[in-house]
Design a protein around this motif. Structure first.
Motif: not given
Ligand code: NOJ
Length: 540
Positions: A362-368
């Motif tokens: 599972t990837p987590t993208i940080y806003q921006g």
């Protein structure tokens, strides 16, 4: 399954959080709607379409609860109330319904290690030594000379003990003195905190990211931490000691299992743990027989050297260490760490995106990240972060990575009509609206990657197969049900040739070109352009 849901059950039996992609929102900096210069829940609701277009599956919100804001929400003063800065409980209900209606799960932050010093529990605890809540926090007598009980230090600098004049004892805080640590060995604390989870789960929240979990318990005997021989000038003062007795204590796993049981009472919910630990120690956070976190955050892409050898070894070590059935996950950044586009540069940030979205797990993208945001320089008079204020000049401050999203070319990026709480970078990063129509933009690359990931079970569920690397290029495969995808990443600034032994592949996505058709001519030449990443299908 939440009411009004657009969620489909996956036929394969994979859980939503295994095939899904998570997007972290730092609410203060996402979208302001009331002109106070600070983002809010209604702002998030108005920007959900960005996330749907991007193609993520879940949003995680950094804390939105009533707070004294000494650590911007990570000092909770009421776990079951929304801070007025962010809105109201009704706003939250509307946001949750709108997110679910748009097919997005919603994950909240749970901060179990500490509360605000303004939390009614702490106010009661510090009111007298005989308070019924005295032992909800960690109180100790001074040493005979009046000094703190031991040498433990705060993550944010200085002693981890603060003296309370009125009652003549010290209380422990792993972070700010305004963030006293809860005593998780006290059964009433456990019950009260587990009920916080129930409160939000019963409102339809899909999961929690659990803050600073490795700090939850400390040594029962309060032994001094040993000196760290590897500490050097310029490192965080907290690293002067090895946190042997203040971190990663074995009893933490009982507490995690109890949190997980609460999640399981509600079915289909997700528990993510924040623990910065070496891989072998991190694995324990899956719990015995996977009774702990579904996803102990894997932060190792943030700290591993950016070259094919180091990354290939990291993936191999991590995959090998996972417990049977343990699901992997990957992260490039968050609201505490330097942004990936600043660490690696804008070109390699695109390669990092390809890695993040094609690895198993599972990837987590940080806003921006999706628009290639960079760390924004913060002048001394603009500093907000208490860590930077406590230990200035060491580059530990987190304001540069928390600046507001530039949405449009308007003044202040369409983020606010007021004065933004941190400066908005309108030069280094093109705003969302411009990137939306630019096929070469970072946003377009993220969208294409997420679309492909959704369409290809090999990417969301397939196995990871290590293939080849040299000093410049990393190649691996993802395989599912006979389908083989080859991912080739050029981590250098010059053209690279793939070795002849590798199977030929037909390009599905390149970070350097717009669609597969454009690519056909160069498929056979096995050349990767500078900073190019390519996903190809093998044998069709
Ligand atoms: C980790 C959080 O991500 C960080 O922002 C916070 O300051 C500390 N935990 C303390 O809660």
């Amino acid at each position: 399954m939440p009411a009004n849901s657009k969620f489909e059950k996956t036929a394969t039996g994979a859980a939503w959080w295994q095939t899904g992609v998570i997007y972290q929102i730092y609410p203060r900096s996402f979208q302001d709607t009331d002109g106070d210069g600070i983002g809010d829940l209604n702002g998030i609701a108005t920007r959900l379409s960005h996330l749907v277009e991007l193609g993520v599956d879940a949003i995680w919100l950094s804390p939105i609860f009533a707070s004294s804001m000494a650590d911007f929400g990570y000092d909770v003063a009421d776990h079951c109330a929304i801070d007025p800065i962010f809105g109201t409980m009704d706003d939250f209900g509307r946001l949750l319904a709108k997110a679910h209606g748009a097919g997005l799960r919603l994950i909240l932050d749970f901060v179990p290690n500490h509360t605000s010093d303004q939390h009614p529990w702490f106010l009661e605890s510090r009111s007298s030594r005989s308070s019924p809540k005295r032992d909800w926090y960690i109180w100790r007598d001074p040493r005979p000379d009046g000094a703190p009980p031991n040498n433990w230090t705060s993550e944010f600098g200085g002693s981890a003990w603060s003296f309370d004049e009125a009652t003549g004892q010290y209380y422990y805080h792993a972070y700010l003195s305004a963030q006293p640590d809860l005593n998780w060995r006290h059964p009433e604390v456990r019950t009260a905190m587990l009920n916080v989870l129930r409160f939000w789960f019963s409102r339809g929240v899909d999961g929690f990211r659990v803050d600073a979990i490795h700090h939850l318990l400390e040594d029962r005997q309060f032994r001094d931490n040993p000196v760290n021989p590897d500490w050097r000038k310029g490192m965080s003062p907290a690293r002067r000691l090895i946190r042997l007795h203040t971190m990663d204590q074995p009893e933490v796993h009982d507490a995690i299992a109890a949190m997980r049981q609460v999640a399981d009472e509600f079915g289909d919910r997700l528990m993510i743990g924040e623990a910065y630990l070496p891989i072998d120690r991190l694995m324990a956070y899956y719990g015995v027989d996977l009774t702990g976190f579904h996803l102990p955050f894997n932060f190792h892409l943030i700290s591993t050297a950016w070259n094919p050898e180091a990354i290939a070894h990291l993936i191999r070590d991590y995959e090998a260490a996972l417990p049977p059935g343990g699901w992997p996950n990957w992260v490039l950044g968050n609201h505490d760490r330097s942004r990936v586009a600043s660490r690696l540069g804008p070109e390699q940030a695109r390669i990092a995106a390809m890695l993040l979205l094609t690895l198993r797990g599972t990837p987590t993208i940080y806003q921006g990240e999706e628009i290639g945001m960079q760390d924004v320089p913060i002048a001394p008079e603009q500093v907000q972060d208490p860590w930077e204020r406590n230990v200035p000049g060491l580059g530990l401050g987190r304001d540069p990575v928390r600046t507001p999203m530039p949405w449009s070319a308007d003044m202040d990026g369409g983020f606010t009509t007021g004065k933004p709480w941190l400066p908005i970078d309108m030069s280094a990063t093109a705003p969302v609206w411009r990137q939306r129509t630019d096929p070469a933009s970072s946003l377009s690359l993220y969208q294409r990657l997420l679309r492909l990931r959704r369409a290809e079970p090999a990417l969301s569920r397939g196995s990871y197969v290590e293939v080849w690397h040299d000093h410049s290029v990393l190649v691996y495969e993802r395989q599912y049900d006979g389908r083989r995808l080859q991912i080739a990443l050029n981590m250098s600034a010059v053209i690279q040739a793939l070795p002849p032994g590798l199977p030929a592949s037909r390009t599905l996505l390149s970070s350097a070109v717009i669609d597969a058709g454009d690519r056909a001519a160069s498929d056979s030449d096995r050349l990767l352009q500078p900073h190019e990443g390519r996903i190809g299908e093998i044998g069709t």
